[in-house]
Motif scaffolding. Structure first.
Motif, PDB file in Angstrom:
ATOM      1  N   ILE A   1       0.862  -1.187   0.000  1.00  0.00           N
ATOM      2  CA  ILE A   1       0.000   0.000   0.000  1.00  0.00           C
ATOM      3  C   ILE A   1       0.899   1.239   0.000  1.00  0.00           C
ATOM      4  CG2 ILE A   1      -1.658   1.299   1.415  1.00  0.00           C
ATOM      5  CD1 ILE A   1      -2.698  -1.561   2.290  1.00  0.00           C
ATOM      6  N   VAL A   2       0.583   2.175  -0.889  1.00  0.00           N
ATOM      7  CA  VAL A   2       1.425   3.361  -1.016  1.00  0.00           C
ATOM      8  C   VAL A   2       0.674   4.577  -0.497  1.00  0.00           C
ATOM      9  CG1 VAL A   2       2.946   4.660  -2.537  1.00  0.00           C
ATOM     10  CG2 VAL A   2       2.282   2.334  -3.155  1.00  0.00           C
ATOM     11  N   ASP A   3       1.309   5.268   0.429  1.00  0.00           N
ATOM     12  CA  ASP A   3       0.744   6.492   0.994  1.00  0.00           C
ATOM     13  C   ASP A   3       1.085   7.652   0.067  1.00  0.00           C
ATOM     14  OD1 ASP A   3       0.364   8.856   2.394  1.00  0.00           O
ATOM     15  OD2 ASP A   3       1.817   8.385   3.969  1.00  0.00           O
ATOM     16  N   ALA A   4       0.027   8.183  -0.576  1.00  0.00           N
ATOM     17  CA  ALA A   4       0.195   9.360  -1.431  1.00  0.00           C
ATOM     18  C   ALA A   4      -0.845  10.395  -1.016  1.00  0.00           C
ATOM     19  CB  ALA A   4       0.043   8.964  -2.895  1.00  0.00           C
ATOM     20  N   LEU A   5      -1.136  10.416   0.273  1.00  0.00           N
ATOM     21  CA  LEU A   5      -2.157  11.315   0.808  1.00  0.00           C
ATOM     22  C   LEU A   5      -1.581  12.720   1.018  1.00  0.00           C
ATOM     23  CD1 LEU A   5      -3.721   8.759   3.291  1.00  0.00           C
ATOM     24  CD2 LEU A   5      -4.973   9.927   1.470  1.00  0.00           C
ATOM     25  N   ASP A   6      -2.446  13.649   1.387  1.00  0.00           N
ATOM     26  CA  ASP A   6      -1.984  15.025   1.597  1.00  0.00           C
ATOM     27  C   ASP A   6      -2.278  15.517   3.012  1.00  0.00           C
ATOM     28  OD1 ASP A   6      -4.697  15.288   1.553  1.00  0.00           O
ATOM     29  OD2 ASP A   6      -4.773  16.780  -0.052  1.00  0.00           O
ATOM     30  N   ASN A   7      -2.563  14.556   3.916  1.00  0.00           N
ATOM     31  CA  ASN A   7      -2.842  14.980   5.291  1.00  0.00           C
ATOM     32  C   ASN A   7      -2.440  13.880   6.270  1.00  0.00           C
ATOM     33  OD1 ASN A   7      -5.510  13.447   6.274  1.00  0.00           O
ATOM     34  ND2 ASN A   7      -5.622  13.815   4.077  1.00  0.00           N
TER      35      ASN A   7
ATOM     36  N   HIS B   1       5.478   5.020   2.995  1.00  0.00           N
ATOM     37  CA  HIS B   1       5.048   6.373   3.350  1.00  0.00           C
ATOM     38  C   HIS B   1       5.904   7.414   2.628  1.00  0.00           C
ATOM     39  CE1 HIS B   1       4.534  10.060   5.726  1.00  0.00           C
ATOM     40  NE2 HIS B   1       5.825  10.050   5.981  1.00  0.00           N
ATOM     41  N   GLY B   2       5.229   8.398   2.071  1.00  0.00           N
ATOM     42  CA  GLY B   2       5.936   9.542   1.507  1.00  0.00           C
ATOM     43  C   GLY B   2       5.132  10.787   1.800  1.00  0.00           C
ATOM     44  N   ALA B   3       5.802  11.883   2.083  1.00  0.00           N
ATOM     45  CA  ALA B   3       5.111  13.150   2.310  1.00  0.00           C
ATOM     46  C   ALA B   3       6.028  14.277   1.865  1.00  0.00           C
ATOM     47  CB  ALA B   3       4.754  13.311   3.787  1.00  0.00           C
ATOM     48  N   ILE B   4       5.419  15.367   1.441  1.00  0.00           N
ATOM     49  CA  ILE B   4       6.219  16.514   1.006  1.00  0.00           C
ATOM     50  C   ILE B   4       5.629  17.798   1.580  1.00  0.00           C
ATOM     51  CG2 ILE B   4       6.807  15.401  -1.201  1.00  0.00           C
ATOM     52  CD1 ILE B   4       4.812  18.304  -1.753  1.00  0.00           C
ATOM     53  N   SER B   5       6.443  18.811   1.597  1.00  0.00           N
ATOM     54  CA  SER B   5       5.985  20.147   1.925  1.00  0.00           C
ATOM     55  C   SER B   5       7.049  21.093   1.397  1.00  0.00           C
ATOM     56  CB  SER B   5       5.812  20.281   3.437  1.00  0.00           C
ATOM     57  OG  SER B   5       5.082  21.439   3.728  1.00  0.00           O
ATOM     58  N   GLY B   6       6.674  21.944   0.493  1.00  0.00           N
ATOM     59  CA  GLY B   6       7.631  22.896  -0.063  1.00  0.00           C
ATOM     60  C   GLY B   6       8.853  22.206  -0.663  1.00  0.00           C
ATOM     61  N   TRP B   7      10.025  22.546  -0.158  1.00  0.00           N
ATOM     62  CA  TRP B   7      11.297  21.996  -0.649  1.00  0.00           C
ATOM     63  C   TRP B   7      11.661  20.682   0.038  1.00  0.00           C
ATOM     64  CZ3 TRP B   7      14.312  24.670  -4.310  1.00  0.00           C
ATOM     65  CH2 TRP B   7      13.916  25.991  -4.565  1.00  0.00           C
ATOM     66  N   TYR B   8      10.796  20.210   0.934  1.00  0.00           N
ATOM     67  CA  TYR B   8      11.153  19.085   1.805  1.00  0.00           C
ATOM     68  C   TYR B   8      10.308  17.841   1.512  1.00  0.00           C
ATOM     69  CZ  TYR B   8      12.661  23.383   3.980  1.00  0.00           C
ATOM     70  OH  TYR B   8      13.202  24.632   4.178  1.00  0.00           O
TER      71      TYR B   8
ATOM     72  N   PRO C   1      10.386  19.287  11.806  1.00  0.00           N
ATOM     73  CA  PRO C   1       8.975  19.677  11.861  1.00  0.00           C
ATOM     74  C   PRO C   1       8.127  18.617  11.137  1.00  0.00           C
ATOM     75  CG  PRO C   1      10.025  20.821  10.056  1.00  0.00           C
ATOM     76  CD  PRO C   1      11.089  19.952  10.690  1.00  0.00           C
ATOM     77  N   PRO C   2       6.791  18.634  11.332  1.00  0.00           N
ATOM     78  CA  PRO C   2       5.971  17.654  10.618  1.00  0.00           C
ATOM     79  C   PRO C   2       5.862  18.003   9.131  1.00  0.00           C
ATOM     80  CG  PRO C   2       4.587  19.163  11.871  1.00  0.00           C
ATOM     81  CD  PRO C   2       6.002  19.521  12.187  1.00  0.00           C
ATOM     82  N   ILE C   3       6.057  17.018   8.281  1.00  0.00           N
ATOM     83  CA  ILE C   3       5.893  17.188   6.829  1.00  0.00           C
ATOM     84  C   ILE C   3       4.711  16.304   6.457  1.00  0.00           C
ATOM     85  CG2 ILE C   3       6.966  16.771   4.567  1.00  0.00           C
ATOM     86  CD1 ILE C   3       8.452  18.952   6.077  1.00  0.00           C
ATOM     87  N   GLY C   4       3.634  16.873   5.955  1.00  0.00           N
ATOM     88  CA  GLY C   4       2.435  16.041   5.777  1.00  0.00           C
ATOM     89  C   GLY C   4       1.688  16.228   4.472  1.00  0.00           C
ATOM     90  N   GLY C   5       2.272  16.953   3.510  1.00  0.00           N
ATOM     91  CA  GLY C   5       1.559  17.194   2.249  1.00  0.00           C
ATOM     92  C   GLY C   5       1.793  16.094   1.236  1.00  0.00           C
ATOM     93  N   GLY C   6       1.119  16.231   0.119  1.00  0.00           N
ATOM     94  CA  GLY C   6       1.281  15.240  -0.950  1.00  0.00           C
ATOM     95  C   GLY C   6       0.869  15.848  -2.266  1.00  0.00           C
TER      96      GLY C   6
END
Lengths: 225, 75
Positions: free
Chosen positions: A115-121, A141-148, B70-75
């Protein structure tokens, strides 16, 4: 047929063929999920369960590979199905136009090997981890925010998200850093390589470890969880 | 007193140094570092001591390296 020729050497013929008999669930068909579905489909993963309860809107166009000017307002999961019909009709994509929740998660995901986590929250991710635990299915699990960006592979019993998101209240964090085009594409690629390693049983997983990427400073660090 | 090296990640570097050495009283915990650096608690969700996951109330020793994410939670 030449479709999978360039998979060879990277994958053995047996590994390549084995992908045709695998099922992978991708939860979220947006910034991460669009790229993940594209890559899994081109690799030839036999069945992809694509889950998303949203429709495309114009704010998705800067990064979500499945979105375009002609499908705004259309369900993301169904657009993923259309895209795979064009890209690789050898594989089957099962669209689920529904948001994952505590009640439906195990039913939707039970046939998957990964199962691949491609959610946004974060709240949705915790629901996903709980479902993976119940079903005893590995989760990437993968998550992004801005440059990170961050990526880790979670096997049943690991519950790594409890550490990564410890003390996050309400299960939500506001994204104040934006979502550019390049960060989700990179995180998606690394998630897919983890999925492939799980499916073929070869290579080193990011298990109990998290790759943390800072593109602003070009730092890639693996931390132990 | 103990001397601890602190490494900040992602947005926690904004208006702060990326790495620093902090002096703290003996028995200080991760929680004390977060207060010392004025980091809101909800912005310090993943903490490591010497590269390994640690909890907020964990005590520090001289020459430890602390990493805060910090928490990173977007996608």
């Amino acid at each position: 047929m030449g479709r999978y020729d360039r998979n060879m050497l990277c994958l053995s013929p047996e590994e390549n063929d084995s992908l045709r008999h695998k099922t992978v669930a991708v939860v979220g068909c947006g910034g991460l999920g669009g790229h993940i579905i594209e890559m899994l489909g081109r690799l030839g993963v036999g069945k992809i369960i694509a889950v998303d309860g949203d429709v495309f809107e114009d704010t998705n166009l800067n990064r979500q590979i499945l979105s375009n000017m002609e499908n705004l307002g259309k369900p993301k999961a169904l657009e993923a199905w259309k895209r795979m019909k064009l890209v690789n009709p050898d594989i089957e994509l099962l669209p689920v136009y529904n948001k994952i929740d505590e009640n439906n998660a195990t039913t939707i995901l039970q046939k998957a090997q990964v199962i691949v986590d491609a959610l946004d929250n974060i709240g949705g991710r915790i629901i996903l981890q709980n479902a993976c635990e119940k079903l005893k299915i590995p989760m990437v699990h993968g998550a992004i925010s801005g440059w990170y960006a961050q990526i880790t592979t979670i096997l049943p019993g690991d519950r790594s998200l409890d550490k990564i998101y410890s003390d996050v209240k309400d299960g939500e964090v506001k994204n104040l850093l934006g979502n550019p085009s390049f960060t989700p594409a990179l995180a998606a690629s690394i998630e897919v390589s983890e999925v492939v390693k799980l499916l073929i049983g070869r290579g080193e997983l990011l298990r109990n470890k998290m790759l943390f990427i800072n593109l602003l400073n070009n730092s890639f660090e693996i931390i132990e969880l | 007193m103990i001397r601890v090296k602190v490494r900040l990640f992602a947005t926690l570097r904004e208006n702060r140094d990326k790495e620093m050495i902090i002096e703290l009283p003996d028995g200080a915990t991760l929680s004390d570092i977060i207060k010392h650096l004025n980091i809101p608690k909800e912005q310090a969700t993943l903490l490591l001591i010497n590269g390994k996951f640690a909890k907020l109330d964990e005590a520090l020793e001289d020459n430890d390296t602390v990493s805060i994410f910090p928490p990173i939670g977007g996608g």
